[in-house]
Design an enzyme around this catalytic site. Sequence first.
Site, mmCIF file in Angstrom:
data_model
loop_
_atom_site.group_PDB
_atom_site.id
_atom_site.type_symbol
_atom_site.label_atom_id
_atom_site.label_comp_id
_atom_site.label_asym_id
_atom_site.label_seq_id
_atom_site.Cartn_x
_atom_site.Cartn_y
_atom_site.Cartn_z
ATOM 1 N N SER A 194 0.775 -1.319 -0.067
ATOM 2 C CA SER A 194 -0.002 -0.006 -0.084
ATOM 3 C C SER A 194 1.039 1.123 -0.172
ATOM 4 O O SER A 194 0.508 2.376 -0.655
ATOM 5 C CB SER A 194 -0.849 -0.101 1.176
ATOM 6 O OG SER A 194 -0.175 -0.092 2.618
ATOM 7 N N HIS A 240 -5.260 -2.963 -3.153
ATOM 8 C CA HIS A 240 -4.735 -1.987 -4.418
ATOM 9 C C HIS A 240 -4.493 -2.720 -5.687
ATOM 10 O O HIS A 240 -3.814 -2.004 -6.589
ATOM 11 C CB HIS A 240 -3.477 -1.265 -3.602
ATOM 12 C CG HIS A 240 -3.701 -0.512 -2.645
ATOM 13 N ND1 HIS A 240 -4.055 0.772 -2.444
ATOM 14 C CD2 HIS A 240 -3.368 -0.793 -1.279
ATOM 15 C CE1 HIS A 240 -4.225 1.346 -1.607
ATOM 16 N NE2 HIS A 240 -3.840 0.335 -0.446
ATOM 17 N N LYS A 258 -11.380 1.456 -2.903
ATOM 18 C CA LYS A 258 -10.562 1.960 -3.596
ATOM 19 C C LYS A 258 -10.898 2.054 -5.212
ATOM 20 O O LYS A 258 -11.656 2.914 -5.429
ATOM 21 C CB LYS A 258 -8.966 1.222 -3.276
ATOM 22 C CG LYS A 258 -8.953 1.264 -2.019
ATOM 23 C CD LYS A 258 -7.512 0.706 -1.548
ATOM 24 C CE LYS A 258 -7.380 0.537 -0.176
ATOM 25 N NZ LYS A 258 -7.425 1.641 0.947
#
Length: 387
Positions: free
Chosen positions: A179, A207, A238
């Site tokens: 991250s 991610h 995200k």
Amino acid sequence: MNKWRRIEEELQSLQEQHLYREIRVIESSQHAHVRYRNRDMLMLASNSYLDFCDEERIKAYAAQVLTEYGTGSGGSRLTTGTTVCHIQLEEALARFKGRESAMVFNTGFAANGGVLPALCRGGDIIYSDELNHASIIDGCRQSRAETVIYRHNDMRDLERKIREHPGQPGLIVSDGVFSMDGDMVDLPGLVELADTYGLLSMIDEAHATGVVGNSGRGCEEYFHMEGRTDILMGTLSKAIGAEGGYVCGSRTLTEYLKNRARSYIFSTSLSPVTVAAAKRALELIEEEPWRVRRLQENIRWFCRELQKNGIDAHSETAIIPIRIGGEEKAVQVSEALLEQGFFIPAIRYPTVKKGEAMLRAALMATHTKEELTAAAAAIGRAVNCLT
Ligand code: PMP
């Protein structure tokens, strides 16, 4: 006697070390451009990689669901909190990730905090990468298992440590895309070790989903290893642009977690609107493959532009670290960039190690090449002038 003295002193010490965290208030929706301090800023820090937080078709669908299902779910998943919308999202996630089953948690943080203590108990070992996300670290702590930390993405160190615990059951867990540094797990190495030593493999795709792999399906697609990881965990907050966490895997895995994961059982479930938005976003990734492609092009473009401006930047993911070092310098560079209309906060201890402060640039599919070129030039100037 001042009961708050210790806490006040600690706050003061954080300020002196340039580690005090300020909340920044955004005055618009989350897009490639945002309003901040009453100005237009190029947002280079958002995790909304596909720019889905404020997307017309997602909003239209969410508005329809809002009218039909209202704002809250009224209970935990096992009581009143499972609507048709929750099930539809879970089916869509399982399909997207090529798994038998999926289940949705309230956040990614809650997913890691639920899964690890549910699957691992006293006598087990959890092998965890030293740069894993805080939610994995907390999940390990909450389980009764022994946690063994291995050197970042170092499969030889991992194997050495596994061999020190012969025959002990356990699990290997790693961020898929790390991250802060934006690098990727050595998935082939990790899965091979898990299979050789009879350990479960778990990857956090927070991610990776919507970012890596030809169609944005994540690490397994990137490495052409579809279906090889035992537990795929991720977040809807995200690239998906909504909120929530998820776990994909076998039906045995999800049935077990539904009965054992405390953050799933004892917390009010996500609102139908949020899960509907996430489901529509997953559909859009498939309907509009240009988004993932544009994001991947932007990553290559921005790294090249940074390099032209003297910044050593390499990444295959939407996270591009720009290393500064000192905390104070990192804050100064970030402030200088804000003044010029570029929003990139400094990342400092405890998110990264002390003395390794950095800017963490995060790209979106909707940034234009011109915007990225201008940002890279401004970053180059700010870093070279101030460091
Ligand atoms: N895992 C990783 C790798 C993350 O970066 C994050 C969010 N920063 C999480 C889990 C937690 O996800 P959420 O924001 O949905 O709680």
